[in-house]
Design an enzyme around this catalytic site. Structure first.
Site, PDB file in Angstrom:
ATOM      1  N   VAL A  34       0.864  -1.172   0.000  1.00 21.26           N
ATOM      2  CA  VAL A  34       0.000   0.000   0.000  1.00 21.26           C
ATOM      3  C   VAL A  34       0.903   1.225   0.000  1.00 21.26           C
ATOM      4  O   VAL A  34       2.073   1.144   0.362  1.00 21.26           O
ATOM      5  CB  VAL A  34      -0.974   0.027   1.203  1.00 21.26           C
ATOM      6  CG1 VAL A  34      -2.007  -1.078   1.091  1.00 21.26           C
ATOM      7  CG2 VAL A  34      -0.244  -0.048   2.515  1.00 21.26           C
ATOM      8  N   SER A  35       0.342   2.355  -0.416  1.00 20.43           N
ATOM      9  CA  SER A  35       1.168   3.544  -0.606  1.00 20.43           C
ATOM     10  C   SER A  35       1.500   4.300   0.657  1.00 20.43           C
ATOM     11  O   SER A  35       2.456   5.064   0.679  1.00 20.43           O
ATOM     12  CB  SER A  35       0.491   4.491  -1.594  1.00 20.43           C
ATOM     13  OG  SER A  35       0.374   3.843  -2.837  1.00 20.43           O
TER      14      SER A  35
END
Length: 186
Positions: A13-14
């Site tokens: 995930v970012s």
């Protein structure tokens, strides 16, 4: 390819606040490498650890192509690197698996799907920038809240002039060293 290998998950995930649970939910995996870092970043230690970990006969399972790579070139390079080791690569969302013995059609589909993902990310970024510009024009968007108060910023400048380490100051104020350097430039 040997069927006795491990099933290895890679989740990315970012940002730290995002939830990773949905990406490979319900799948039985022997090992999972989980990363909370922007895909643009070249510093992805869990990706590097996963690449070093997998062996002939293993399968790497990833939620979607954009979780593995941020652009088509990097996606193709990573899939090729894995399949050359005898590792199968499966993308859940796209329903695609690559083994290194793929047909020309499968190779074309990898390129097309990767190109669409890259294009979609570019459009999202463009719309975000346009939205921010419009919000600024309306006076609604104020930008990100500063990490340090003006008083703290002045304290940082004085303390650096007095010889204190930027790393120590970053720890003291619970910010990154890059943030300290940014305040010193102002």
């Amino acid at each position: 390819m040997a069927a006795s290998g491990q099933k290895v998950g890679y989740i990315r995930v970012s940002s730290v606040g995002q939830n990773t649970a949905r990406q490979l939910d319900g799948l039985t995996l022997d090992r999972v490498f989980e990363e909370k870092v922007s895909g643009k970043s070249l510093d992805r230690p869990e990706l590097e650890a996963m690449l070093a970990y997998v062996r002939l006969g293993d399968e790497v399972v990833i939620h979607s192509m954009d979780r593995l790579a941020r652009n088509l070139d990097h996606l193709r390079q990573l899939v090729r690197q894995l399949t050359e080791k005898g590792v199968k690569v499966s993308f859940v969302k796209e329903g695609m698996t690559f083994t290194g013995e793929d047909s020309p059609m499968a190779t074309l589909m990898l390129s097309m799907m990767g190109a669409f993902a890259e294009f979609e990310r570019a459009l999202i970024g463009e719309r975000q920038r346009e939205g921010i510009t419009l919000a600024k024009e309306r006076g609604v968007y104020k930008g990100r809240k500063p990490c340090l108060t003006p008083e703290q910023a002045e304290q940082v400048r004085r303390r650096v002039q007095n010889g204190e380490s930027k790393a120590d100051l970053a720890r003291f104020y619970s910010v990154s060293r890059e943030t300290i350097y940014a305040y010193l430039k102002v």
